[in-house]
Design a protein around this motif. Structure first.
Motif, PDB file in Angstrom:
ATOM      1  N   GLY A   1     111.334  29.447  88.255  1.00 26.99           N
ATOM      2  CA  GLY A   1     110.507  28.890  89.319  1.00 26.99           C
ATOM      3  C   GLY A   1     109.868  27.562  88.990  1.00 26.99           C
ATOM      4  O   GLY A   1     109.340  26.886  89.884  1.00 26.99           O
TER       5      GLY A   1
ATOM      6  N   PRO B   1     104.985  27.193  89.505  1.00 27.08           N
ATOM      7  CA  PRO B   1     104.724  28.415  90.272  1.00 27.08           C
ATOM      8  C   PRO B   1     103.474  29.142  89.797  1.00 27.08           C
ATOM      9  O   PRO B   1     103.009  28.948  88.663  1.00 27.08           O
ATOM     10  N   ARG B   2     102.951  29.941  90.678  1.00 27.27           N
ATOM     11  CA  ARG B   2     101.773  30.763  90.410  1.00 27.27           C
ATOM     12  C   ARG B   2     101.926  31.500  89.074  1.00 27.27           C
ATOM     13  O   ARG B   2     102.942  32.117  88.809  1.00 27.27           O
TER      14      ARG B   2
ATOM     15  N   TRP C   1      98.084  30.271  92.355  1.00 29.38           N
ATOM     16  CA  TRP C   1      98.698  29.503  93.438  1.00 29.38           C
ATOM     17  C   TRP C   1      99.748  28.578  92.853  1.00 29.38           C
ATOM     18  O   TRP C   1      99.833  28.408  91.631  1.00 29.38           O
ATOM     19  N   ASP C   2     100.570  28.017  93.709  1.00 30.46           N
ATOM     20  CA  ASP C   2     101.612  27.080  93.276  1.00 30.46           C
ATOM     21  C   ASP C   2     101.059  25.661  93.273  1.00 30.46           C
ATOM     22  O   ASP C   2     100.176  25.315  94.067  1.00 30.46           O
ATOM     23  N   LYS C   3     101.609  24.823  92.389  1.00 27.76           N
ATOM     24  CA  LYS C   3     101.142  23.436  92.241  1.00 27.76           C
ATOM     25  C   LYS C   3     102.319  22.478  92.279  1.00 27.76           C
ATOM     26  O   LYS C   3     103.376  22.756  91.693  1.00 27.76           O
ATOM     27  N   TRP C   4     102.115  21.352  92.936  1.00 31.08           N
ATOM     28  CA  TRP C   4     103.092  20.252  92.921  1.00 31.08           C
ATOM     29  C   TRP C   4     102.440  19.110  92.164  1.00 31.08           C
ATOM     30  O   TRP C   4     101.518  18.470  92.642  1.00 31.08           O
TER      31      TRP C   4
ATOM     32  N   LEU D   1     107.264  21.307  90.179  1.00 31.14           N
ATOM     33  CA  LEU D   1     106.684  22.412  90.933  1.00 31.14           C
ATOM     34  C   LEU D   1     106.331  23.518  89.952  1.00 31.14           C
ATOM     35  O   LEU D   1     107.202  24.049  89.259  1.00 31.14           O
TER      36      LEU D   1
ATOM     37  N   PHE E   1     106.436  25.513  99.997  1.00 27.85           N
ATOM     38  CA  PHE E   1     105.294  26.208  99.400  1.00 27.85           C
ATOM     39  C   PHE E   1     103.982  26.005 100.146  1.00 27.85           C
ATOM     40  O   PHE E   1     102.976  26.623  99.833  1.00 27.85           O
TER      41      PHE E   1
END
Length: 472
Positions: A17, A115-116, A74-77, A113, A50
């Protein structure tokens, strides 16, 4: 040095991910321009949609500024607007890749990217570095975080500038080693209606995993006006709605009509709204009663609904609501058999008592055992099957209710000839009270669910197993 003219390219990393992305950057004598996040192009290229809701910038004055390692729910870019960083990411999610490390340099022509649950950290390689990141949840002090020490010997990150020569906050220096880290668990799964027949089967299929919650009408009130804030819904990944009103004949009464609409439609609306607003997957169970049963051949997922009675109307309305959720699975099923009172156990009881019943012989379909329905739900979630509507019943040859009754008599050691098939009209001729109209054809086409890699169990074999289990 920022690279110009690269194509949008996505590279998978050893951490599942975690995706490294090369970005097109366009420059001239005035400077440069890039699309830092462009949903349409990037999703088409293979990045997940996302859904960022917050944009943050961390400005770093000096070379060697070092931050992290923080894993967030949470997901981060992550990218940079100016300057350059050495980034290090460590998988802090529970599972076989826990502790896995990936490092890379990020300049304005690259992004990643995260992922959480994957720990994120960086060290600036140029002065005046503007580190930027989009996240798909708002920061909350109530969220579950995990942290790893930047100097952890197991991760053994090769920092370009030794950690004893750089600026690190006292808090980051105090984070635990990998052996003492609390892993980030998977997003939660909430099962609504866990005391019903399907709910009990889901308990058996999903087990007592820490991230699975089971609720009943007593523990989760879908009519609560505060339901949207009753939980931190961003910590959830899936809601499985196993609650339903299924008293098809009583639904034809004034009282039953109100109860059916309240449970099958009004109760579904807040779940759909919560799932949509928080990016959750909503799993919902539909019924063959949405059809009028006049089709010549099995019903497919694309056939138009034409419900005959109140129960079918409420199920069709609930389906329409769930279909508006971007991430949804609707499992349309028929003739459900599970724990508790049901047609199969009634026939077995009649056989034991020597009763020769009259059973409807002009309604055709397949039995669906709740264990199989629960297994199909788990399969769709496990393989991340395309979202949408799936027919799910037992497999094999369609049968009438009379055929099934005969099979029950035979499998329990009694004479199947004791069962007399009758028409629907004959069966209900002497019944008191309102009778719901039934579809004569309840056969559902199973090609779509089979194409995902899940093969429905033969309904005849499942019936034999079910009766054997009752005898055990």
């Amino acid at each position: 040095m920022t690279a110009f003219g690269k194509a949008l390219t996505i590279t998978e990393t050893p951490i599942p991910g975690l995706l490294l992305v090369d970005l097109p950057v366009h420059g001239d004598a005035r400077g440069w321009f890039k699309e830092n996040w462009q949903r349409e192009k990037m999703v088409a290229a293979g990045l997940p949609d996302f859904g960022p809701v917050q944009n943050n910038i961390s400005f770093n004055d000096a070379i060697g500024t070092t931050r992290g390692i923080h894993a967030e729910p949470w997901d981060k870019w992550v990218s940079v607007a100016t300057g350059r960083i050495f980034g290090a990411w460590v998988d802090l999610r529970a599972g076989e890749t826990f502790g896995r490390v990936f490092t890379a340099e990020i300049d304005p022509s690259r992004a990643i990217l995260v992922p959480r649950g994957v720990g994120n950290s960086y060290q600036t390689l140029e002065a005046d570095t503007a580190y930027t990141y989009l996240v798909n949840d708002h920061w909350s002090p109530d969220a579950a975080y995990s942290f790893l020490n930047l100097a952890d010997e197991t991760a053994a990150i090769a920092w370009p500038i030794p950690l004893d020569q750089v600026e690190i906050s006292p808090k980051d220096r105090a984070h635990p080693r990998l052996a003492d880290v609390t892993p980030i668990g998977p997003r939660k799964t909430l099962v609504v209606g866990a005391s019903g027949q399907l709910g009990l089967a889901l308990r058996a299929a999903l087990g007592d995993a820490e991230h699975v919650e089971y609720t009943t009408r007593e523990t989760l009130d879908l009519r609560d006006p505060e339901l949207a804030v009753a939980r931190r819904w961003r910590d959830y990944g899936t809601i499985i709605n196993a609650a339903a009103y299924t008293a098809v004949d009583h639904a034809e009464t004034a009282e039953g009509r109100a109860e059916a609409w309240a449970a099958n439609v009004t109760g579904v609306s807040p779940l759909a709204r919560i799932a949509t607003e928080n990016g959750l997957t909503l799993v919902h169970v539909s019924s063959d009663y949405v059809f009028d049963g006049t089709k010549d051949g099995p019903y497919t997922e694309t056939d138009e609904v034409r419900p005959l009675g109140v129960y079918g109307q409420t199920k069709a309305a609930g389906d329409a609501i769930v279909a508006t959720v971007p991430r949804h699975y609707i499992l349309r099923t028929s003739w459900v058999i599970g724990d508790g009172r049901n047609f199969v156990r009634t026939m077995a009881s009649l056989a034991e008592r020597g009763v020769a019943p009259r059973v409807v012989g002009d309604q055709i379909g397949r039995l669906t055992f709740t264990a199989d329905l629960a297994a199909a739900i788990r399969h769709l979630l496990d393989v991340s099957a395309p979202f949408g509507l799936y027919n799910v019943t037992g497999g094999g040859e369609p049968r009438s209710w009379a055929d099934i009754a005969r099979a029950v008599y035979r499998l329990t050691g009694h004479d199947p000839a004791a069962v007399t098939p009758v028409t629907t009209e004959e069966y209900f001729a002497d019944q008191a009270g309102p009778i719901a109209p039934r579809p004569r054809n309840s056969v559902l086409d199973l090609a779509r669910i089979t194409a995902t890699g899940w093969t429905p169990r033969d309904a005849d074999a499942a019936l034999a197993d079910y009766l054997s289990a009752d005898d055990a």
